[in-house]
Design an enzyme around this catalytic site. Sequence first.
Site, PDB file in Angstrom:
ATOM      1  N   GLU A 442      38.477  48.536  47.393  1.00 44.04           N
ATOM      2  CA  GLU A 442      39.652  47.797  46.977  1.00 44.04           C
ATOM      3  C   GLU A 442      40.442  48.626  45.960  1.00 44.04           C
ATOM      4  O   GLU A 442      39.921  49.016  44.920  1.00 44.04           O
ATOM      5  CB  GLU A 442      39.182  46.477  46.355  1.00 44.04           C
ATOM      6  CG  GLU A 442      40.164  45.805  45.463  1.00 44.04           C
ATOM      7  CD  GLU A 442      39.499  44.752  44.559  1.00 44.04           C
ATOM      8  OE1 GLU A 442      38.263  44.583  44.619  1.00 44.04           O
ATOM      9  OE2 GLU A 442      40.225  44.125  43.793  1.00 44.04           O
ATOM     10  N   ASP A 521      35.425  44.636  43.512  1.00 37.63           N
ATOM     11  CA  ASP A 521      35.042  44.221  42.166  1.00 37.63           C
ATOM     12  C   ASP A 521      34.109  43.019  42.218  1.00 37.63           C
ATOM     13  O   ASP A 521      34.189  42.205  43.129  1.00 37.63           O
ATOM     14  CB  ASP A 521      36.286  43.819  41.366  1.00 37.63           C
ATOM     15  CG  ASP A 521      37.136  45.031  41.009  1.00 37.63           C
ATOM     16  OD1 ASP A 521      36.589  46.152  41.068  1.00 37.63           O
ATOM     17  OD2 ASP A 521      38.316  44.845  40.698  1.00 37.63           O
ATOM     18  N   ASP A 523      34.229  40.355  40.652  1.00 36.97           N
ATOM     19  CA  ASP A 523      34.846  39.169  40.047  1.00 36.97           C
ATOM     20  C   ASP A 523      35.421  38.287  41.153  1.00 36.97           C
ATOM     21  O   ASP A 523      35.229  38.542  42.340  1.00 36.97           O
ATOM     22  CB  ASP A 523      35.920  39.575  39.033  1.00 36.97           C
ATOM     23  CG  ASP A 523      37.041  40.375  39.688  1.00 36.97           C
ATOM     24  OD1 ASP A 523      37.001  40.555  40.922  1.00 36.97           O
ATOM     25  OD2 ASP A 523      37.950  40.817  38.965  1.00 36.97           O
ATOM     26  N   ASP A 525      38.520  37.750  42.153  1.00 38.93           N
ATOM     27  CA  ASP A 525      39.471  38.451  43.018  1.00 38.93           C
ATOM     28  C   ASP A 525      38.751  39.332  44.026  1.00 38.93           C
ATOM     29  O   ASP A 525      39.095  39.370  45.201  1.00 38.93           O
ATOM     30  CB  ASP A 525      40.392  39.349  42.182  1.00 38.93           C
ATOM     31  CG  ASP A 525      41.690  38.633  41.845  1.00 38.93           C
ATOM     32  OD1 ASP A 525      41.847  37.475  42.305  1.00 38.93           O
ATOM     33  OD2 ASP A 525      42.523  39.222  41.143  1.00 38.93           O
TER      34      ASP A 525
END
Length: 660
Positions: A442, A521, A523, A525
């Site tokens: 990403e 990531d 998280d 998102d």
Amino acid sequence: MEINDDEKLNKEVNQKGNYDASNIQALEGLEAVRKRPGMYIGSTDTKGLHHLMYEVVDNSIDEHLAGYCTRIETIIHKDNSVTVKDNGRGIPTGMHEKLQKSALEVVMTVLHAGGKFDKDTYKVSGGLHGVGVSCVNALSDYLRAEVHRDGKIFEQEYSKGIPLGPVKTIGDSDKTGTIITYKPDGTIFETLEYKFETLHVRLKELSFLNKGLELSLTDEREVEEDGSFKHKEYLSTGGLAEFVEFLDESRTKLTEKPIHVTGKEENVEVEVALQYNTSFTENILSFVNNINTREGGTHVQGFRRAINRVFKQYGDDNGMFKKLKFEIAGEDFREGLTAIISVKVPEPQFKGQTKGELGNSEVTGIVSRCVSDVIKAYLEENPRDARKIIDKVILAATARHAARKAREMVQRKNVLTGSGLPGKLSDCSSKDPAESEIFLVEGDSAGGTAKQGRDRFFQAILPLRGKILNVEKAMEHKIYENEEIKNMFTALGVSIEEDPEGDRFLNTSKLRYHKIVIMCDADVDGSHITTLILTFFFRFMRELIEKDNIYIAAPPLYLVKKGKEQRYAWNDEERKLAATELAGEGKEDSVHFQRYKGLGEMNAEQLWETTMNPATRILRKVTIDDAAECDRVFSMLMGDEVPPRRQFIEENAKYARVDV
Ligand code: 0RA
């Protein structure tokens, strides 16, 4: 149906019919199961562990199919032992004269004895189920069987399949049924932890497949706020029609109600439910004797044949295809179609790599005839629905035509620009797909770090910018125009092609990497982007998931530091452990924690060490463990009906990631 236990046992369980011989036979059988558990239950990982429970539940369901059981309760206990309780006839307990032991003991200790009693129900010979409850017994550290029958309660206990004593009468009962409690053997299974969600999905599925049957699941490891255990009840009155409605709950339906087919021919029972929705995806689930046939087979072929012929005929008869300038393909009839096909076959033959494909050739015609008859009548009686469906078929054919053009354009351009590989791809130097990996990363910045950190011999990096297209919503020809998606196709070396009938398939013969790793990531998102990329694979490259090519990287959540020493941690437990290790018990104040929010917070060396180096990294393999649930979750998260999506996100907010 009265079955004389003793007579059946005499005839079928032990031809030699003497006590010693039968004991030896039992022991040898159990020994074989314990030596090669994989042969009997598929594997000894979490899948095999869950299989044990399905095996016991299947026995109770056989009682239901025979007409004697209306309720099955399952409990996961605190120590991960499991209880399955039914209100069937109870396992027979009559004494066998020659064997000098109870039928209960025979069913529990002799391989394949259970099924031999009762030929009227549908048993599975080729699949993994139907191996008998004695296999569960052999693979359990401890098992207790309690039978309510003939006004009494009987009990027998076992360890690793061997009786700890004779069958005992322990009381009176005015009910009938069987209660089995077992604790899987920790020396055989790699994990002993039952997953609530996995069992929940299977029991829910079983309730749809067996309408009218009550099922329940209690998890004693989880206590609710009111002090009760986590608990679910399952009961479907609508059967497969309700199953279809459940799967499509977040989709916009084309017709009001699913079409429901039931029929029987030559001892093969057929039940099918189908409904069209406005999406562009085909979602066909199939079952044989309650077991999911992932690879389809003759029953699915019969269904497809019926759909193709009946709709084609109806459209032709009513002059609806007159304006079309190209042929309609089979898949045009299945776009936006959700269907469940369930057949009960007395002696099923399974084929294919994972034995997940029905082979009985007679089933094709049977299913095709049952489905054709009902759909023909439906179209005649519901001309407005018929028109909507045919319009949708025409739209699908038109879109397929447009997509083909877009695809051809893209492919032609690739040829013109030389190697055809995307400019953003940092390829590996190895040309052997079996040893090559590609990381889908990403963002360009994390992509840069990964490029520095990788082993360039076998690891390629493809950065993906921002959020890739939401494929659940986009029109298909748009998908091929999307830069990130084009890059994925060309970098991976796979292409969508058409067979002589016009049906599309994924050509993976030139797949350039056998490991495709999604690295985002850790998280919210990041997990959203992982879900988007997975949706893409699920819809367009499902075969790669099925062939175990798709993985998710697991970057660590914490760096734990004391002076120059440091440890990585992937969860809170590990973080505490690492702190104790570095500073000693209770002296954690000198330790420094760093919470990694994104891949960008790691340097190239750290990223290699924690997330990319095969020797130290953690990769999560993506499996389509339950295609139905997976599809439902994807469509809910991405689809257009907002309320169920909100409810889903609220219910699952604490997990904050989609496990596939
Ligand atoms: C053998 C014969 C019969 C029933 C069963 C086994 C049986 C097995 C299990 C396992 C879990 N629950 C079960 N319930 C029944 C037929 C018995 C008869 O004819 O009465």
